[in-house]
Scaffold this motif. Structure first.
Motif, short mmCIF file in Angstrom:
data_model
loop_
_atom_site.label_atom_id
_atom_site.label_comp_id
_atom_site.label_asym_id
_atom_site.label_seq_id
_atom_site.Cartn_x
_atom_site.Cartn_y
_atom_site.Cartn_z
N VAL A 1 0.87 -1.19 0.00
CA VAL A 1 0.00 0.00 0.00
C VAL A 1 0.89 1.23 0.00
N LEU B 1 1.74 3.69 3.12
CA LEU B 1 1.16 3.24 4.40
C LEU B 1 2.22 3.09 5.49
N MET C 1 2.91 6.41 6.76
CA MET C 1 1.74 6.88 7.52
C MET C 1 1.80 6.32 8.94
N HIS D 1 4.44 7.98 11.03
CA HIS D 1 4.13 9.32 11.56
C HIS D 1 3.04 9.25 12.64
N TRP E 1 1.68 19.34 10.34
CA TRP E 1 1.14 19.76 9.05
C TRP E 1 0.95 21.28 9.10
N TYR F 1 0.93 23.73 7.12
CA TYR F 1 0.26 24.52 6.08
C TYR F 1 -1.18 24.85 6.45
N MET G 1 2.22 13.08 1.82
CA MET G 1 0.97 13.31 1.10
C MET G 1 1.01 12.65 -0.27
N ARG H 1 -8.62 15.78 -0.70
CA ARG H 1 -8.10 15.83 0.67
C ARG H 1 -7.79 17.28 1.07
N PHE I 1 -11.26 18.54 4.38
CA PHE I 1 -11.19 18.08 5.78
C PHE I 1 -10.12 18.77 6.61
N ASP I 2 -9.30 19.58 5.97
CA ASP I 2 -8.30 20.36 6.71
C ASP I 2 -8.85 21.69 7.20
N TYR J 1 -11.29 7.25 13.18
CA TYR J 1 -9.89 7.60 12.88
C TYR J 1 -9.82 9.02 12.33
N PHE J 2 -10.35 9.25 11.13
CA PHE J 2 -10.17 10.56 10.50
C PHE J 2 -10.80 11.70 11.31
N TYR K 1 -8.38 12.43 13.91
CA TYR K 1 -7.17 12.96 13.28
C TYR K 1 -7.36 14.45 12.98
N MET L 1 -5.72 17.91 14.49
CA MET L 1 -5.11 18.95 13.64
C MET L 1 -5.66 20.33 13.93
N ARG M 1 -13.53 1.43 -1.71
CA ARG M 1 -12.72 1.44 -0.48
C ARG M 1 -12.87 2.80 0.22
N PHE N 1 -12.40 3.63 3.08
CA PHE N 1 -11.31 3.96 4.01
C PHE N 1 -10.16 4.65 3.28
C1 LIG Z 1 -1.43 -14.11 -4.76
C2 LIG Z 1 -2.23 -15.14 -4.07
C3 LIG Z 1 -1.65 -16.49 -3.97
C4 LIG Z 1 -3.43 -14.92 -3.51
C5 LIG Z 1 -4.08 -13.61 -3.58
C6 LIG Z 1 -5.14 -13.47 -2.53
C7 LIG Z 1 -5.55 -12.06 -2.52
C8 LIG Z 1 -6.41 -11.54 -3.62
C9 LIG Z 1 -5.13 -11.28 -1.52
C10 LIG Z 1 -5.41 -9.83 -1.43
C11 LIG Z 1 -4.12 -9.10 -1.16
C12 LIG Z 1 -4.29 -7.67 -1.50
C13 LIG Z 1 -4.11 -7.23 -2.89
C14 LIG Z 1 -4.58 -6.83 -0.49
C15 LIG Z 1 -4.69 -5.42 -0.68
C16 LIG Z 1 -4.89 -4.66 0.39
C17 LIG Z 1 -4.98 -3.23 0.33
C18 LIG Z 1 -4.86 -2.50 -0.93
C19 LIG Z 1 -5.14 -2.60 1.51
C20 LIG Z 1 -5.18 -1.20 1.66
C21 LIG Z 1 -5.18 -0.66 2.89
C22 LIG Z 1 -5.12 0.74 3.06
C23 LIG Z 1 -5.02 1.34 4.27
C24 LIG Z 1 -5.02 0.55 5.52
C25 LIG Z 1 -4.95 2.77 4.28
C26 LIG Z 1 -4.78 3.51 5.38
C27 LIG Z 1 -4.65 4.92 5.23
C28 LIG Z 1 -4.40 5.78 6.23
C29 LIG Z 1 -4.20 5.35 7.62
C30 LIG Z 1 -4.35 7.16 5.83
C31 LIG Z 1 -4.18 8.17 6.63
C32 LIG Z 1 -4.21 9.48 6.04
C33 LIG Z 1 -4.07 10.61 6.74
C34 LIG Z 1 -3.85 10.62 8.18
C35 LIG Z 1 -4.12 11.84 5.99
C36 LIG Z 1 -4.07 13.01 6.55
C37 LIG Z 1 -4.20 14.19 5.69
C38 LIG Z 1 -4.44 15.48 6.44
C39 LIG Z 1 -3.23 15.86 7.21
C40 LIG Z 1 -5.67 15.37 7.34
O1 LIG Z 1 -4.68 16.44 5.48
#
Ligand SMILES: CC(C)=CCC/C(C)=C/CC/C(C)=C/C=C/C(C)=C/C=C/C=C(C)/C=C/C=C(C)/C=C/C=C(C)/C=C/CC(C)(C)O
Ligand code: SAM
Length: 382
Positions: free
Chosen positions: A131, A134, A137, A140, A167, A169, A189, A283, A286-287, A329-330, A333, A337, A367, A369
């Motif tokens: 990801v 991440l 992220m 921080h 942050w 700005y 970012m 994005r 939300f700031d 979460y957000f 967050y 801020m 998604r 999230f």
């Molecule tokens: C290959 C074989 C054998 C099998 C495959 C099986 C299979 C299909 C498995 C799936 C695996 C896969 C592709 C998983 C993908 C997972 C993904 C894409 C997960 C994504 C997760 C994203 C997350 C947890 C994002 C979190 C984001 C956060 C915490 C963002 C925070 C942002 C902030 C704080 C921004 C602040 C901005 C501000 C400052 C407020 O302006």
């Protein structure tokens, strides 16, 4: 406000029989809990509820285990082959019994698996590595974590939070005088923008848009992604003066300099560049406070031609259906801020309407999230 409970509901006092009161008082009694965890028809549910509660109680430790795995660089170390505790302990400078405790915790959380006599990254841990942004992220989060040490002070607005300094700005153009500060937050970012752009592009089409203005466009990661998917698109990026040089570099390196213009300015004080038939705020809302967002949407409305489109994309709160990413979460967050807040699709749609936009759409992203989207059109197209 669309998401608020009506006063009549929030202030209602129990009168007569209330099923929820009866249920809550029953479940809150240790005697009932003891009975329910033993009785064959209820014990499965009681155990699951107990586990759910324990997860909630211990969630901050889970996050810190994840933090330690990343801080010690154990994702990469265990990706390709199982590693012994002794080896991991040696490379991390941590006593073997403590390293074993960390690995066991990582297995319990689904990050590692036990393979042979050692530990290897599990599918969830591998997904984390893929990801974009991440890992940084999570790194921080030490700043956010210190703010959340006293959540009541954050809620009361009594605490001088660290995130507000991280942050800078958000306090306006004056705070971003130093390019190295701009670089620090812009990097984080930009990295985390990849998924947001991917999700936004999967949710709405830019076909028919000739010129897109991305306000608060940062280092241009969003425009570059939209530009790659729409080769005829002309692009304009508007952001604070300290941020835009990085955008110029990005467009140059991506071979997009001929169709991407960069304009430095402050959307509080300066007019938005004209000539775009769509404006995106990714994005950005939300700031900022309600007043600032209302003023920005009004500026966007003025800058667009009839039929022009405003696109808001950012993580949003759940509104009538609160959810964990947006509301647990957000929302906190943004509170830490201190200048903005997580808003629901319904609330942003309402604000867009107040700014004059019509035909407002709130498509579902796959998604939420990562991001949610709200779009509206300036009326009067022929
Ligand atoms: C290959 C074989 C054998 C099998 C495959 C099986 C299979 C299909 C498995 C799936 C695996 C896969 C592709 C998983 C993908 C997972 C993904 C894409 C997960 C994504 C997760 C994203 C997350 C947890 C994002 C979190 C984001 C956060 C915490 C963002 C925070 C942002 C902030 C704080 C921004 C602040 C901005 C501000 C400052 C407020 O302006
Ligand atoms: C959370 S970042 C989002 C950047 C980019 N849109 C993204 O999603 O990666 C918010 C952006 O808004 C910009 N910004 C904040 N206040 C601004 C203002 N008053 N005028 C112009 N841009 C501003 C910041 O410099 C920053 O690049």
């Amino acid at each position: 406000m669309t998401d608020a409970l009506p006063d009549a509901v929030s202030a209602r006092r129990p009168r007569g029989f209330s099923w929820r009161r009866w249920r809550n008082r029953k479940i809150a009694s240790p005697g009932f809990q003891s009975w329910a965890s033993h009785f064959p028809l209820t014990r499965g549910h009681a155990r699951r509820e107990g586990e759910r509660l324990f997860d909630l109680v211990s969630g901050f430790v889970h996050s810190q285990v994840l933090y330690a795995v990343i801080e010690l660089d154990l994702l990469e170390a265990t990706c390709d082959a199982p590693q012994s505790v002794a080896r991991l302990a040696l490379r991390s400078g941590i006593a073997p019994d403590r390293m074993e405790a960390l690995c066991q915790a990582a297995v319990a959380l689904g990050l590692f698996e036990r393979v042979g006599g050692g530990y290897q990254l599990a599918a969830l841990g591998a997904a984390l590595m893929g990801v974009p942004g991440l890992v940084d992220m999570i790194r921080h989060h030490d700043v956010f974590y210190r703010d959340m040490e006293d959540p009541v002070a954050v809620l009361k607005g009594e605490k001088e939070t660290e995130l507000a300094r991280f942050w800078p700005y958000v306090f306006g153009a004056g705070a971003v005088e130093h390019p190295e500060v701009a670089e620090r937050y812009s990097g984080l970012m930009a990295e985390s923008q990849a998924l947001v752009a991917e999700e936004t592009l999967r949710t709405i089409s830019f076909a028919g848009v000739a010129r897109l203005l991305d306000v608060g466009g940062g280092t241009g990661a969003f425009l570059a992604a939209v530009g790659r998917a729409n080769p005829a698109l002309q692009m304009v990026l508007f952001d604070l003066p300290a941020v835009v040089p990085a955008a110029e570099t990005r467009f140059h390196e991506a071979g997009m300099a001929g169709r991407a213009r960069v304009v430095a300015g402050d959307f509080h004080d300066d007019p938005l560049p004209s000539g775009a038939d769509a404006i995106s705020l990714v994005r950005v809302c939300f700031d900022h406070s309600d007043d600032a967002v209302a003023a920005l949407m009004a500026k966007a409305f003025a800058a667009l031609p009839p039929g022009g489109r405003l696109i808001v994309s950012e993580p949003m709160a759940g509104g009538a259906r609160p959810d964990r990413p947006g509301d647990a979460y957000f929302a906190f967050y943004c509170m830490a801020m201190q200048t903005g807040k997580a808003r629901s699709q319904a609330r942003l749609a309402e604000m867009m309407k107040e700014a004059g936009f019509q035909g407002i759409e709130t498509p579902r992203t796959r998604r939420p999230f990562v991001t949610s989207v709200v779009t509206g059109c300036k009326p009067g197209a022929t």
